[in-house]
Design a protein around this motif. Sequence first.
Motif, PDB file in Angstrom:
ATOM      1  N   LEU A  78       0.777  -1.211   0.018  1.00  0.00           N
ATOM      2  CA  LEU A  78       0.084  -0.054   0.099  1.00  0.00           C
ATOM      3  C   LEU A  78       0.771   1.075  -0.063  1.00  0.00           C
ATOM      4  N   GLY A  79       2.068   1.247  -0.433  1.00  0.00           N
ATOM      5  CA  GLY A  79       3.026   2.283  -0.510  1.00  0.00           C
ATOM      6  C   GLY A  79       3.574   2.845   0.933  1.00  0.00           C
ATOM      7  N   THR A  80       4.194   3.994   1.148  1.00  0.00           N
ATOM      8  CA  THR A  80       4.645   4.550   2.219  1.00  0.00           C
ATOM      9  C   THR A  80       3.972   5.805   2.388  1.00  0.00           C
ATOM     10  N   ASP A  81       4.238   6.549   3.731  1.00  0.00           N
ATOM     11  CA  ASP A  81       3.692   7.713   3.984  1.00  0.00           C
ATOM     12  C   ASP A  81       4.644   8.746   3.733  1.00  0.00           C
ATOM     13  N   ASP A  82       4.586   9.902   4.376  1.00  0.00           N
ATOM     14  CA  ASP A  82       5.379  10.913   4.052  1.00  0.00           C
ATOM     15  C   ASP A  82       6.560  11.052   4.760  1.00  0.00           C
ATOM     16  N   VAL A  83       6.938  10.183   5.472  1.00  0.00           N
ATOM     17  CA  VAL A  83       8.169   9.620   6.100  1.00  0.00           C
ATOM     18  C   VAL A  83       8.774   8.387   5.988  1.00  0.00           C
ATOM     19  N   GLY A  84       8.218   7.715   5.022  1.00  0.00           N
ATOM     20  CA  GLY A  84       8.624   6.510   4.392  1.00  0.00           C
ATOM     21  C   GLY A  84       8.253   5.287   5.386  1.00  0.00           C
ATOM     22  N   ARG A  85       7.309   5.452   6.152  1.00  0.00           N
ATOM     23  CA  ARG A  85       6.723   4.097   6.828  1.00  0.00           C
ATOM     24  C   ARG A  85       5.638   3.332   6.076  1.00  0.00           C
ATOM     25  N   ASP A  86       5.689   2.090   6.041  1.00  0.00           N
ATOM     26  CA  ASP A  86       4.956   1.344   5.306  1.00  0.00           C
ATOM     27  C   ASP A  86       3.487   1.596   5.623  1.00  0.00           C
ATOM     28  N   VAL A  87       2.423   1.751   4.705  1.00  0.00           N
ATOM     29  CA  VAL A  87       1.077   2.136   5.069  1.00  0.00           C
ATOM     30  C   VAL A  87       0.161   0.809   5.323  1.00  0.00           C
ATOM     31  N   LEU A  88       0.646  -0.146   4.810  1.00  0.00           N
ATOM     32  CA  LEU A  88      -0.203  -1.535   5.357  1.00  0.00           C
ATOM     33  C   LEU A  88       0.179  -1.861   6.691  1.00  0.00           C
ATOM     34  N   GLY A  89       1.523  -1.680   7.062  1.00  0.00           N
ATOM     35  CA  GLY A  89       1.833  -2.276   8.488  1.00  0.00           C
ATOM     36  C   GLY A  89       1.189  -1.231   9.269  1.00  0.00           C
ATOM     37  N   ARG A  90       1.247   0.241   9.071  1.00  0.00           N
ATOM     38  CA  ARG A  90       0.788   1.347   9.733  1.00  0.00           C
ATOM     39  C   ARG A  90      -0.767   1.151   9.833  1.00  0.00           C
ATOM     40  N   LEU A  91      -1.570   0.597   8.936  1.00  0.00           N
ATOM     41  CA  LEU A  91      -2.930   0.621   9.107  1.00  0.00           C
ATOM     42  C   LEU A  91      -3.269  -0.448  10.132  1.00  0.00           C
ATOM     43  N   MET A  92      -2.349  -1.701  10.302  1.00  0.00           N
ATOM     44  CA  MET A  92      -2.703  -2.694  11.103  1.00  0.00           C
ATOM     45  C   MET A  92      -2.102  -2.182  12.595  1.00  0.00           C
ATOM     46  N   VAL A  93      -1.206  -1.339  12.920  1.00  0.00           N
ATOM     47  CA  VAL A  93      -0.889  -0.776  14.344  1.00  0.00           C
ATOM     48  C   VAL A  93      -1.914   0.167  14.499  1.00  0.00           C
ATOM     49  N   GLY A  94      -2.205   0.984  13.544  1.00  0.00           N
ATOM     50  CA  GLY A  94      -3.309   1.913  13.888  1.00  0.00           C
ATOM     51  C   GLY A  94      -4.867   1.306  14.137  1.00  0.00           C
ATOM     52  N   GLY A  95      -4.922   0.225  13.505  1.00  0.00           N
ATOM     53  CA  GLY A  95      -6.234  -0.575  13.915  1.00  0.00           C
ATOM     54  C   GLY A  95      -6.204  -1.215  15.201  1.00  0.00           C
ATOM     55  N   GLN A  96      -5.312  -1.756  15.719  1.00  0.00           N
ATOM     56  CA  GLN A  96      -4.926  -1.973  17.073  1.00  0.00           C
ATOM     57  C   GLN A  96      -5.475  -0.954  18.050  1.00  0.00           C
ATOM     58  N   THR A  97      -4.786   0.313  17.755  1.00  0.00           N
ATOM     59  CA  THR A  97      -5.130   1.253  18.876  1.00  0.00           C
ATOM     60  C   THR A  97      -6.641   1.477  18.533  1.00  0.00           C
ATOM     61  N   SER A  98      -7.046   1.958  17.579  1.00  0.00           N
ATOM     62  CA  SER A  98      -8.505   2.294  17.428  1.00  0.00           C
ATOM     63  C   SER A  98      -9.573   1.135  17.947  1.00  0.00           C
ATOM     64  N   LEU A  99      -9.263  -0.107  17.658  1.00  0.00           N
ATOM     65  CA  LEU A  99     -10.019  -1.073  18.113  1.00  0.00           C
ATOM     66  C   LEU A  99     -10.064  -1.207  19.714  1.00  0.00           C
TER      67      LEU A  99
END
Length: 299
Positions: A78-99
Amino acid sequence: MTASVPSPVVAAQPAPVVGPYRRMVRLFFANRLAVTGLVLLALLLLFCFVGPLVHPTDQIHTQLADANLAPGVKGHPLGTDDVGRDVLGRLMVGGQTSLEIGIAAGLLATLIGTVWGAIAGYTGGWLDAIMMRVVDAGIAIPALFLLLVSATIFRPTVTTQILIIGCVSWLVPARLVRAEALSLRSRDFVQAMMAMGGSHRRAVFRHIIPNAIGTVVVNATFQVADAILLVAYVSFLGLGVAPPATDWGAMLSNGISYTYDGYWWLIFPAGIAIILVVSAFNCIGDGLRDSFEVRLQGR
């Protein structure tokens, strides 16, 4: 001419008795939207909590040389964000926090509202009037405003957001359970328990709340969905958990700056995830409401 022998009369077999819990399960799984929501929620939980084990990424250190890579480049689905972090991995980590925040805050709000509403509805009189005026005053203040004020006072962490969202979201469950308690307190089983010397505490926690469990469980699913949306609102306004931690609302907030630059992968994945998880909880709530409906159970 031989006489015909009458055939023996076979007694009709009684219809099997279906227990209330089995009937509730049958009604729930008969609702296709509810089953879809349950499957969708299970897949999202696996994606967020098991996915990082399958697709491990570094969400702490930045890689500016890989900033804003398109999906599929250099092994980033899913590409990377504005500082080079993997968007797919960030989506998983962000989902943990949201849930985590959404589920915990929704359950906390349901717990507080259930106890408050049961006590108010059971006792009645001046205590009920005072307790419900507190609820009415709280409902008059927008929950998002209270969250924003609280976020400027307390350092936003997962724990503080759970406590704050839970403490501003219990008002609706309190009104629903109070209405149930007003009806239940005059039932024969409650009156018989009190005549036998039972305490008010036993009446509330052993009779009122258990018999209002249908309303409580259904409302809990909607509370969780609302809590996830509140987390997204606050994080979108920049008052969510501090980096490098993130959630789906923070991902939307970071990606919105690149709306006109064509970096759709910074916005759509988090937005779609929020829509899916909220829809899943709402569908489950609709299915539970049908399951607990007395008229449907009598089919």
